[in-house]
Design an enzyme around this catalytic site. Sequence first.
Site, short mmCIF file in Angstrom:
data_model
loop_
_atom_site.label_atom_id
_atom_site.label_comp_id
_atom_site.label_asym_id
_atom_site.label_seq_id
_atom_site.Cartn_x
_atom_site.Cartn_y
_atom_site.Cartn_z
N CYS A 26 0.87 -1.16 0.00
CA CYS A 26 0.00 0.00 0.00
C CYS A 26 0.91 1.21 0.00
CB CYS A 26 -0.95 -0.02 1.19
SG CYS A 26 -0.12 -0.13 2.79
N HIS A 545 20.34 -17.74 18.95
CA HIS A 545 20.00 -18.29 17.63
C HIS A 545 20.98 -19.42 17.32
CE1 HIS A 545 19.11 -18.57 13.37
NE2 HIS A 545 18.10 -17.74 13.54
#
Length: 621
Positions: A26, A545
């Site tokens: 958008c 991680h």
Amino acid sequence: MDYKKTAAEILRLVGGEKNVASVTNCMTRLRFNLNDAKKADVEAIKKTKGVQGVVTKNGQFQVVIGTDVGNVCDEIKKLGKFEENAAADSTEKNGIIAAFFGTLTAIFQPIIPALAGSGMIKALLALLVALKLVDPGSQTYQIFNAFGDALFSFMPFILAFSAAKRFKCNPYVSAVLAGVLLHSSFTGLNTGDPVHLFGFIPVTMISYGGSVVPILLIVWVQSYIEKFANKISPKPVKIFLAPMITIIVTGIIGITIAGPLGNLVGQVIAIGFNWLNDYAGWVIPVLMGTFCPFFVMTGMHYCFAPIQTIQYATLGYGTILGPGMLASNIAQGTAALVVGIKSKNKDLKQLGFSSGVTGLMGITEPALYGVNLRLKKPLYASMIGGCAAGLYAGITGIHTFSSTTAGIFALPVYIGGEGFGNVMNAAITIVISMVVTAIATFIIGFDDPVDAETDDVSSIEEKKNTPVKAEGIKLTVDSPLEGKIIPLSEVQDEVFSNEIVGKGAAVVPEKGEVHAPSEGEIISIFDTGHALGIRTKDGIELLIHIGLNTVELKGKYFQIHAKEGDHVKKGDLLISFDMDAIRKAGYDITTPVLVSNTADYMDILAKQEGKAGNGLITVLK
């Protein structure tokens, strides 16, 4: 901004091109339909350079970029070779209500620029007429009126094409069906006499020009008829038989049932809002002025577009979006500008000014996500200002005569009717919004993040080589794994090596176990077991991680021993993993250990070498 680099990073972090069913944009956001939203690394995306925020609403994964979003989206489409405006069906996963709002958003979102541009042309023409620079009877007026009014006169064509993308049917056939509603042979039957198809099926004659709901229902019906027609049509003649059946059957249902039903729905909606305008006209602007930021966050502001369009078609003016959004958008921009004025943080000051200006122009996402929502208190101030200005807009009954982005430059859309009273009240609404928001922001204040480059804070190099001052606080975090420490700069992943996610260190594991480095709470843990977040009792948020790109293993070789929300003690086993198997599968097991809320601290100092153990990371608060 390096659009290609940003696009590649976002595409990787949402799970790669195979996880993307479709992507559009958008005015400020990338809007992904993901096959599996859990694969998207939300925190890493938020930290990516150029990203201002992440929202998951109405079945869409939305990444807020700002005014550069079109360029980033183009690069993502090139990288993933995605079809333009491809649609993904996510209704099964998100429920009926979310699917409904998601459908409206998906249909109206692509036509917003055309609506805004056409609206501004009509507003400009109204201004030129008011200033007596253009004669309403001139040919110049007629030509420019066609420029501005074409979209509104032929709205069924525009919506038919957009709806066909959403409902996954042929958009050109949809355009033909819209043409039926506006064709002179059909509209010429509207003489007041009863109209019947085949002599006995009644046809309700309606003026469909500028209508909204009827064509949406007709295209929805088409999506089912078209599938049936394609299924029953023999291959040799399918090319003409299937569309012929679709046009005839859908056309009959459209002019006899779907069209009149859609018109009735539109009339009921219009009656309801007209009643509000007549008896409680202040309600809608106040609600919109106050809560518009939350409508923007969810994308629900697009869902009001059909109602606004119905108002224009039935009344000639609108009150649903314009007045309240004008009050809210100006407030959002003003709050961000005040932050830019007051902040001593160099980056925040720059962001406050730039996003504040775009907010005043009517593009609020950069101000909302980059400044106000992030700091919270400016958001509250903007809601106060938006409420006050919305109340004035409602009491004075201002309304727009065409649709466009609600900002300072939108004042011409308030020109119409008799005199300049409406546009003068719109200007006063802007002033109230700016003044009240500015005062509220100054009074409420905000927590200004420390800028490491300001004079009152030592440089990073000085802090590394001098003791922490007595008035400071020094916190340490132990390593959650056994192994060898390496600096983040050596990690073969730009997100970690460039400290996009946060500062810290990396550990090359010697044992496949992750233990709690401190007492704290598990704030996130991936189903795949490759990563988790923990908040220590001191408030330090760590991201651990395990390996690089190991999310692709989908949990294979990982075993989870804790769950989100668990309170853990130092040393508790959180995740175990098979190092050898992961290596054999071709993955690097280097494990970054990062402070994900790095911005909350003066500095993050980490060991750069040696054996992982106590004091892996030192936080200066």
